[in-house]
Design an enzyme around this catalytic site. Sequence first.
Site, PDB file in Angstrom:
ATOM      1  N   ASP A 143       7.860  32.468 -13.274  1.00 41.69           N
ATOM      2  CA  ASP A 143       7.256  32.274 -15.014  1.00 41.69           C
ATOM      3  C   ASP A 143       7.395  33.838 -15.466  1.00 41.69           C
ATOM      4  O   ASP A 143       7.487  34.976 -15.181  1.00 41.69           O
ATOM      5  CB  ASP A 143       5.696  32.023 -15.243  1.00 41.69           C
ATOM      6  CG  ASP A 143       6.500  29.743 -14.727  1.00 41.69           C
ATOM      7  OD1 ASP A 143       7.286  29.203 -14.464  1.00 41.69           O
ATOM      8  OD2 ASP A 143       5.460  29.954 -14.172  1.00 41.69           O
TER       9      ASP A 143
ATOM     10  N   ASP B 150      11.836  25.060 -16.792  1.00 41.80           N
ATOM     11  CA  ASP B 150      10.134  24.571 -17.980  1.00 41.80           C
ATOM     12  C   ASP B 150      11.062  24.098 -19.213  1.00 41.80           C
ATOM     13  O   ASP B 150      10.680  23.438 -20.065  1.00 41.80           O
ATOM     14  CB  ASP B 150       8.864  25.432 -17.912  1.00 41.80           C
ATOM     15  CG  ASP B 150       8.378  26.244 -16.636  1.00 41.80           C
ATOM     16  OD1 ASP B 150       8.816  25.210 -15.660  1.00 41.80           O
ATOM     17  OD2 ASP B 150       8.063  26.755 -17.065  1.00 41.80           O
TER      18      ASP B 150
END
Length: 165
Positions: free
Chosen positions: A122, A136
């Site tokens: 991330d 995401d």
Amino acid sequence: MQLMLIRFLMIAAVLALAGCDHATKHAAKAGLENAPPQAVIGDFLRLDYVENRDTGFGLLRWLQPETRLPIIVALQSLGAIALLILLLRRRAFDVYAAGFALALAGALGNLADRVLRGYVVDFIRVPHWPVFNLADVWIAVGIGLAAIAMLRAGPGRRVGAAAKS
């Protein structure tokens, strides 16, 4: 013949989007790992490398890491299979198909990370939200599109029902 072409293009789009996700994760790992966060838009948007070994919002943090990973991989695999089935049932590229394709691309991007790395990369940070990645975004937008299509279809219509030609 037309249905095969539609399905081929939908799968190609899924793979291209998952590839874009992995390209950005590779760039984030190469450029951001062991580096301080980089401001993009002041304190609102920063690039910040994080290795996520849990789900979004840390929902499974109570599980031991050696148990957590196989459970997440199994659940993500089942979700990806369900999205693939829903996508392939579409007979036209409509809002449902776009939503399923985006969500599937995101699911595959994060699933590949977990299988290959043991964690998800991330790197996008905004205030008051967990750090996230393009996969995401694909998942959130895809679910949003499918929800909009479902609301527009009205009561009595099945979500995964194939569109009429």
